[in-house]
Design an enzyme around this catalytic site. Structure first.
Site, PDB file in Angstrom:
ATOM      1  N   TYR A 158       0.724  -1.528   0.173  1.00 57.53           N
ATOM      2  CA  TYR A 158       0.713  -0.002  -0.118  1.00 57.53           C
ATOM      3  C   TYR A 158       0.793   1.396  -0.053  1.00 57.53           C
ATOM      4  O   TYR A 158       1.835   1.416   0.618  1.00 57.53           O
ATOM      5  CB  TYR A 158      -1.120  -0.502   1.049  1.00 57.53           C
ATOM      6  CG  TYR A 158      -2.157  -1.052   0.744  1.00 57.53           C
ATOM      7  CD1 TYR A 158      -2.867  -0.763   0.620  1.00 57.53           C
ATOM      8  CD2 TYR A 158      -1.595  -2.332   1.480  1.00 57.53           C
ATOM      9  CE1 TYR A 158      -4.601  -1.911   1.157  1.00 57.53           C
ATOM     10  CE2 TYR A 158      -2.808  -3.014   1.973  1.00 57.53           C
ATOM     11  CZ  TYR A 158      -3.747  -2.553   1.723  1.00 57.53           C
ATOM     12  OH  TYR A 158      -5.007  -3.764   1.151  1.00 57.53           O
ATOM     13  N   TYR A 192      -0.695  -9.838  -0.464  1.00 60.69           N
ATOM     14  CA  TYR A 192       0.009 -10.384   0.068  1.00 60.69           C
ATOM     15  C   TYR A 192       0.469 -11.066   1.777  1.00 60.69           C
ATOM     16  O   TYR A 192      -0.714 -10.805   2.145  1.00 60.69           O
ATOM     17  CB  TYR A 192       0.257  -8.260   0.649  1.00 60.69           C
ATOM     18  CG  TYR A 192      -0.777  -7.862   0.838  1.00 60.69           C
ATOM     19  CD1 TYR A 192      -1.328  -7.672   2.512  1.00 60.69           C
ATOM     20  CD2 TYR A 192      -2.309  -7.230   0.388  1.00 60.69           C
ATOM     21  CE1 TYR A 192      -2.336  -6.980   2.850  1.00 60.69           C
ATOM     22  CE2 TYR A 192      -3.126  -7.030   1.222  1.00 60.69           C
ATOM     23  CZ  TYR A 192      -3.046  -6.558   2.518  1.00 60.69           C
ATOM     24  OH  TYR A 192      -4.431  -6.150   2.885  1.00 60.69           O
ATOM     25  N   ARG A 213      -2.815 -12.433   2.919  1.00 59.97           N
ATOM     26  CA  ARG A 213      -3.561 -12.319   2.429  1.00 59.97           C
ATOM     27  C   ARG A 213      -4.555 -13.095   1.152  1.00 59.97           C
ATOM     28  O   ARG A 213      -3.413 -11.887   0.021  1.00 59.97           O
ATOM     29  CB  ARG A 213      -4.106 -10.594   2.761  1.00 59.97           C
ATOM     30  CG  ARG A 213      -4.318 -10.386   4.332  1.00 59.97           C
ATOM     31  CD  ARG A 213      -5.230  -9.463   4.463  1.00 59.97           C
ATOM     32  NE  ARG A 213      -6.866  -9.911   4.653  1.00 59.97           N
ATOM     33  CZ  ARG A 213      -7.552  -9.272   4.240  1.00 59.97           C
ATOM     34  NH1 ARG A 213      -8.057  -8.333   3.546  1.00 59.97           N
ATOM     35  NH2 ARG A 213      -9.267  -9.764   3.820  1.00 59.97           N
ATOM     36  N   HIS A 216      -6.466  -8.608  -3.096  1.00 63.64           N
ATOM     37  CA  HIS A 216      -8.413  -7.944  -2.660  1.00 63.64           C
ATOM     38  C   HIS A 216      -7.905  -6.425  -3.650  1.00 63.64           C
ATOM     39  O   HIS A 216      -7.380  -6.084  -3.356  1.00 63.64           O
ATOM     40  CB  HIS A 216      -8.622  -8.387  -1.356  1.00 63.64           C
ATOM     41  CG  HIS A 216      -8.027  -7.638  -0.439  1.00 63.64           C
ATOM     42  ND1 HIS A 216      -6.908  -8.063   0.055  1.00 63.64           N
ATOM     43  CD2 HIS A 216      -7.688  -6.216  -0.065  1.00 63.64           C
ATOM     44  CE1 HIS A 216      -6.094  -7.765   0.978  1.00 63.64           C
ATOM     45  NE2 HIS A 216      -6.785  -6.289   0.843  1.00 63.64           N
ATOM     46  N   HIS A 218      -9.886  -2.894  -1.522  1.00 65.36           N
ATOM     47  CA  HIS A 218     -11.215  -2.232  -0.669  1.00 65.36           C
ATOM     48  C   HIS A 218     -12.132  -1.770  -1.624  1.00 65.36           C
ATOM     49  O   HIS A 218     -11.617  -1.303  -2.431  1.00 65.36           O
ATOM     50  CB  HIS A 218     -10.412  -1.499   0.197  1.00 65.36           C
ATOM     51  CG  HIS A 218      -9.596  -2.899   1.534  1.00 65.36           C
ATOM     52  ND1 HIS A 218      -9.797  -3.061   2.094  1.00 65.36           N
ATOM     53  CD2 HIS A 218      -8.281  -2.643   0.698  1.00 65.36           C
ATOM     54  CE1 HIS A 218      -8.904  -4.723   2.520  1.00 65.36           C
ATOM     55  NE2 HIS A 218      -8.013  -3.951   1.980  1.00 65.36           N
TER      56      HIS A 218
HETATM   57  C1  BEZ Z   1      -5.880  -5.394   4.204  1.00 67.10           C
HETATM   58  O1  BEZ Z   1      -5.344  -3.909   4.231  1.00 67.10           O
HETATM   59  O2  BEZ Z   1      -6.775  -5.500   3.861  1.00 67.10           O
HETATM   60  C2  BEZ Z   1      -5.915  -6.324   5.885  1.00 67.10           C
HETATM   61  C3  BEZ Z   1      -4.386  -6.289   5.795  1.00 67.10           C
HETATM   62  C4  BEZ Z   1      -4.044  -6.133   7.691  1.00 67.10           C
HETATM   63  C5  BEZ Z   1      -4.746  -7.120   8.517  1.00 67.10           C
HETATM   64  C6  BEZ Z   1      -5.919  -6.988   7.750  1.00 67.10           C
HETATM   65  C7  BEZ Z   1      -6.848  -5.988   6.696  1.00 67.10           C
HETATM   66 FE    FE Z   2      -5.964  -5.190   2.244  1.00 66.66          FE
END
Ligand code: BEZ
Ligand code: FE
Length: 306
Positions: A158, A192, A213, A216, A218
């Protein structure tokens, strides 16, 4: 005189809190105390383990800054954020897109952009168009709905993790047109690892979890009179789609990248189509955000929570 032992301590603590004037605070705190005490009894908590817990929570707090929220990360990795989201969704009074984690990288002041704009400043990675509608529970388009988007780059970072936080990339806010339609350009993100350089990372490693993760994007969708939706779209095929470290994936939020969609607004680009559904606000519905811009949390804590 009270005889305090490992059982009577619970009633003694509950008794002292029993005059709490705010009934919701009373309910939450007395339940918390009951469950905390039951947990300590269940595991027969030793003093050194209690101290280790205090040390851990202290370092979680010390890791928090304007741009880093280690407590949200802890909540996420314990499944607590996904649980609060699921409870929130259960209270919706009409059909709505399911919630998913806001995560620690949301910023509330991302730039407003015209429909069709490209949010990927650096432009590396596979270009995609994301499009669809924001609809109400009856499927009617919601005009002028706010569609906030944020995502990592093609290497899983990010903007907040990479550069001077005053510079934003891969985030923006769009407004739907008169029929509730939105479209924008971006790049396909990759999956990531959550931030692992703090106490939450130590916990994840101690538990032999992978820390990833799946890929995705958001979204935070809102419009006056509707319950806002914090969610994310997950790209099908990611190797961690069934083992997200923070439990954000649910079937209805998994999307495909379509390489031949003649209906896409920019048909020469791969596309992702998704319609977001908003339920009307009902009763005492509150914001749907399990999380916040980290800078706002630090600011509010410094103000004493006011
Ligand atoms: C996210 O940005 O998706 C995320 C990152 C770390 C923990 C939870 C969500
Ligand atoms: Fe995220």
């Amino acid at each position: 005189m009270l005889a305090i032992d490992e059982m009577s301590i619970t009633d003694a603590a509950l008794d002292q809190m029993s005059a709490t004037p705010n009934p919701r605070l009373q309910e939450i705190m007395s339940s918390l105390v009951r469950h905390l005490h039951a947990f300590a009894r269940e595991v027969d908590l030793k003093p050194e383990e209690w101290l280790e817990g205090i040390r851990f929570l202290t370092s979680v707090g010390q890791k928090c800054t304007e741009f880093r929220q280690e407590f949200i990360l802890l909540s996420d990795t314990l499944g607590m954020s996904a649980l609060v989201n699921a409870l929130h969704d259960k209270r919706a009074t009409a059909d709505t897109t399911k919630s998913s984690l806001l995560g620690p990288f949301y910023r509330q002041d991302s730039p407003t952009l015209p429909l069709g704009a490209n949010i990927a400043g650096k432009g590396k990675g596979m270009q995609v168009v994301i499009y669809g509608r924001v609809v109400d529970s009856a499927g009617r388009g919601v005009p002028n709905a706010s569609v906030e988007i944020w995502q990592p780059d093609d290497e899983g970072w990010y903007d907040l993790q990479l550069q001077d936080p005053s510079q934003m990339d891969l985030r923006g806010r769009f407004y739907t047109d008169s029929e509730g339609r939105y479209y924008l350009r971006t790049i396909a993100p990759t999956g990531y690892m959550i931030p692992m350089d703090g106490p939450v990372g130590d916990m994840i490693r101690a538990q032999k979890r992978h820390g990833f993760r799946p890929a995705h994007i958001h979204f935070l969708i809102g419009a006056p009179g509707y319950r806002e939706v914090v969610t994310a779209l997950y790209l099908s095929g990611d190797e961690h789609i069934d083992s997200d470290t923070v439990f954000g994936v649910t079937e209805s939020l998994v999307v495909n990248v379509n390489h031949n969609d003649p209906a896409a607004p920019l048909p020469n680009l791969p596309s992702i189509k998704f319609d977001f559904q908003l339920a009307a606000l009902a009763g005492d519905a509150m914001l749907g955000r399990v999380g916040a811009d980290p800078s706002q949390i630090v600011k509010k804590a410094a103000d004493g929570g006011h």
